[in-house]
Design a protein around this motif. Structure first.
Motif, PDB file in Angstrom:
ATOM      1  N   HIS A  30       0.942  -1.299   0.010  1.00 46.48           N
ATOM      2  CA  HIS A  30       0.147  -0.057   0.053  1.00 46.48           C
ATOM      3  C   HIS A  30       0.748   1.146   0.049  1.00 46.48           C
ATOM      4  O   HIS A  30       1.880   1.458   0.673  1.00 46.48           O
ATOM      5  N   ARG A  31       0.434   2.225  -0.411  1.00 45.12           N
ATOM      6  CA  ARG A  31       0.917   3.617  -0.531  1.00 45.12           C
ATOM      7  C   ARG A  31      -0.032   4.707  -0.389  1.00 45.12           C
ATOM      8  O   ARG A  31      -1.001   4.694  -0.618  1.00 45.12           O
ATOM      9  N   ALA A  32       0.651   5.732   0.107  1.00 45.24           N
ATOM     10  CA  ALA A  32      -0.124   6.888   0.340  1.00 45.24           C
ATOM     11  C   ALA A  32       0.517   8.217   0.141  1.00 45.24           C
ATOM     12  O   ALA A  32       1.637   8.125   0.750  1.00 45.24           O
ATOM     13  N   SER A  33       0.241   9.249  -0.772  1.00 42.23           N
ATOM     14  CA  SER A  33       1.268  10.315  -0.860  1.00 42.23           C
ATOM     15  C   SER A  33       0.303  11.323  -1.182  1.00 42.23           C
ATOM     16  O   SER A  33      -0.956  11.203  -1.634  1.00 42.23           O
ATOM     17  N   GLY A  34       0.951  12.429  -1.059  1.00 39.42           N
ATOM     18  CA  GLY A  34       0.104  13.898  -1.453  1.00 39.42           C
ATOM     19  C   GLY A  34       0.919  15.093  -0.835  1.00 39.42           C
ATOM     20  O   GLY A  34       1.820  14.966  -0.159  1.00 39.42           O
ATOM     21  N   ARG A  44      -3.551  28.095   8.099  1.00 41.11           N
ATOM     22  CA  ARG A  44      -3.388  27.458   6.530  1.00 41.11           C
ATOM     23  C   ARG A  44      -2.302  26.483   6.938  1.00 41.11           C
ATOM     24  O   ARG A  44      -1.118  26.892   7.270  1.00 41.11           O
ATOM     25  N   VAL A  45      -2.345  25.083   6.431  1.00 37.05           N
ATOM     26  CA  VAL A  45      -1.387  24.238   6.546  1.00 37.05           C
ATOM     27  C   VAL A  45      -1.062  23.669   5.486  1.00 37.05           C
ATOM     28  O   VAL A  45      -1.956  23.217   4.553  1.00 37.05           O
ATOM     29  N   THR A  46       0.289  23.632   4.863  1.00 36.78           N
ATOM     30  CA  THR A  46       0.783  22.936   3.671  1.00 36.78           C
ATOM     31  C   THR A  46       1.283  21.495   4.181  1.00 36.78           C
ATOM     32  O   THR A  46       2.042  21.463   4.933  1.00 36.78           O
ATOM     33  N   TYR A  47       0.830  20.636   3.513  1.00 28.13           N
ATOM     34  CA  TYR A  47       1.248  19.004   3.729  1.00 28.13           C
ATOM     35  C   TYR A  47       1.869  18.578   2.592  1.00 28.13           C
ATOM     36  O   TYR A  47       1.699  18.996   1.482  1.00 28.13           O
ATOM     37  N   GLY A  48       2.842  17.561   2.788  1.00 29.87           N
ATOM     38  CA  GLY A  48       3.637  16.853   1.764  1.00 29.87           C
ATOM     39  C   GLY A  48       3.975  15.269   2.497  1.00 29.87           C
ATOM     40  O   GLY A  48       4.572  15.858   3.737  1.00 29.87           O
ATOM     41  N   PHE A  49       3.441  14.564   1.799  1.00 29.70           N
ATOM     42  CA  PHE A  49       3.883  13.240   2.653  1.00 29.70           C
ATOM     43  C   PHE A  49       4.030  12.038   1.399  1.00 29.70           C
ATOM     44  O   PHE A  49       3.374  12.033   0.432  1.00 29.70           O
ATOM     45  N   THR A  50       4.786  11.105   2.013  1.00 25.41           N
ATOM     46  CA  THR A  50       4.593   9.718   1.301  1.00 25.41           C
ATOM     47  C   THR A  50       4.901   8.722   2.184  1.00 25.41           C
ATOM     48  O   THR A  50       5.791   8.869   3.083  1.00 25.41           O
ATOM     49  N   ALA A  51       4.216   7.303   2.070  1.00 29.86           N
ATOM     50  CA  ALA A  51       4.392   6.401   3.083  1.00 29.86           C
ATOM     51  C   ALA A  51       3.849   5.183   2.255  1.00 29.86           C
ATOM     52  O   ALA A  51       3.225   5.153   1.187  1.00 29.86           O
ATOM     53  N   GLU A  52       4.669   4.131   2.579  1.00 28.46           N
ATOM     54  CA  GLU A  52       4.618   2.853   2.034  1.00 28.46           C
ATOM     55  C   GLU A  52       4.634   1.882   3.114  1.00 28.46           C
ATOM     56  O   GLU A  52       5.196   1.923   4.139  1.00 28.46           O
ATOM     57  N   ASP A 113      -8.329   9.722  -0.526  1.00 28.88           N
ATOM     58  CA  ASP A 113      -8.492   9.950  -2.065  1.00 28.88           C
ATOM     59  C   ASP A 113      -9.546   9.855  -2.896  1.00 28.88           C
ATOM     60  O   ASP A 113     -10.428   8.591  -2.767  1.00 28.88           O
ATOM     61  N   ASN A 114     -10.242  10.853  -3.391  1.00 31.73           N
ATOM     62  CA  ASN A 114     -11.516  10.920  -4.179  1.00 31.73           C
ATOM     63  C   ASN A 114     -11.489  11.020  -5.562  1.00 31.73           C
ATOM     64  O   ASN A 114     -12.572  11.249  -6.080  1.00 31.73           O
ATOM     65  N   GLY A 115     -10.325  10.456  -5.928  1.00 32.94           N
ATOM     66  CA  GLY A 115     -10.232  10.339  -7.475  1.00 32.94           C
ATOM     67  C   GLY A 115      -9.644  11.776  -7.998  1.00 32.94           C
ATOM     68  O   GLY A 115      -9.268  12.644  -7.361  1.00 32.94           O
ATOM     69  N   TRP A 147      -9.355  19.267   0.800  1.00 30.56           N
ATOM     70  CA  TRP A 147      -8.125  20.114   0.525  1.00 30.56           C
ATOM     71  C   TRP A 147      -8.363  21.269   0.028  1.00 30.56           C
ATOM     72  O   TRP A 147      -9.218  21.402  -0.832  1.00 30.56           O
ATOM     73  N   THR A 148      -7.853  22.198   0.279  1.00 34.12           N
ATOM     74  CA  THR A 148      -7.934  23.826  -0.399  1.00 34.12           C
ATOM     75  C   THR A 148      -7.265  23.742  -1.843  1.00 34.12           C
ATOM     76  O   THR A 148      -7.937  24.033  -2.929  1.00 34.12           O
ATOM     77  N   SER A 149      -6.172  22.898  -2.050  1.00 32.61           N
ATOM     78  CA  SER A 149      -5.361  22.752  -3.227  1.00 32.61           C
ATOM     79  C   SER A 149      -4.616  21.510  -3.030  1.00 32.61           C
ATOM     80  O   SER A 149      -4.207  21.342  -1.872  1.00 32.61           O
ATOM     81  N   GLY A 150      -4.471  20.968  -4.056  1.00 35.64           N
ATOM     82  CA  GLY A 150      -3.336  19.622  -3.773  1.00 35.64           C
ATOM     83  C   GLY A 150      -4.274  18.214  -4.173  1.00 35.64           C
ATOM     84  O   GLY A 150      -5.112  18.370  -4.818  1.00 35.64           O
ATOM     85  N   ASN A 151      -3.497  17.219  -3.983  1.00 38.66           N
ATOM     86  CA  ASN A 151      -3.881  15.967  -4.356  1.00 38.66           C
ATOM     87  C   ASN A 151      -3.373  14.839  -3.503  1.00 38.66           C
ATOM     88  O   ASN A 151      -2.468  14.907  -2.900  1.00 38.66           O
TER      89      ASN A 151
END
Length: 155
Positions: A30-34, A44-52, A113-115, A147-151
């Motif tokens: 499994h992976r999650a990133s964004g 206002r919070v800026t997120y950046g992440f990757t997990a496996e 993740d909503n597509g 999310w306000t912006s991003g993926n």
């Protein structure tokens, strides 16, 4: 000569099988990133992440959080990942922060993740501090906001 060719072929075949086994053992289950920005009511919070997480349950990854309105920056080592459908619970330990008291604090949060495309807005929860390692395995009921912006990508 024929024995040398057969021996050489056998060694190449064995090396290929062993190489494939090693590659399969380290392949993520499994992976999650964004990355992006969330406008919370007070910040206002800026997120950046990757997990496996791999088939052996080994979790790797990193995250970065910038609480812009508060001037707080945290770097997190990911230690926990649980994926159910398009939802992921992610946990880790703050390893670096401009607030020294936050270093070593364990956190957990959830993403959804909503597509892709218009109308498919990904969501996230607040980051919950002072958790225990593995809290993401408990899948806490964390409310989500868009999310306000991003993926976000959850697989």
């Amino acid at each position: 000569m024929r024995k040398d060719i057969i021996a050489g072929f056998s060694i190449m075949l064995l090396a290929g099988v062993l190489g494939a086994s090693v590659a399969m053992a380290t392949t993520a289950v499994h992976r999650a990133s964004g990355g992006g920005t969330v406008d919370w009511p007070l910040a206002r919070v800026t997120y950046g992440f990757t997990a496996e997480i791999d088939a052996d349950g080994v979790v790797t990854g990193e995250a970065e959080f910038q609480h812009r309105d508060l001037g707080v920056h945290n770097h997190v080592e990911i230690t926990c990942l649980t994926v159910i459908g398009n939802d992921a619970w992610i946990g880790g330990v703050i390893r670096e922060s401009n607030i020294p008291e936050l270093v070593g604090v364990q956190i957990v949060w959830r993403v959804q993740d909503n597509g892709e495309g218009t109308g498919n807005v990904d969501k996230t929860s607040i980051v919950v501090p002072n958790t225990t390692l593995g809290d993401c395995n408990l899948m806490p009921a964390l409310g989500l906001i868009p999310w306000t912006s991003g993926n976000v990508l959850v697989k």
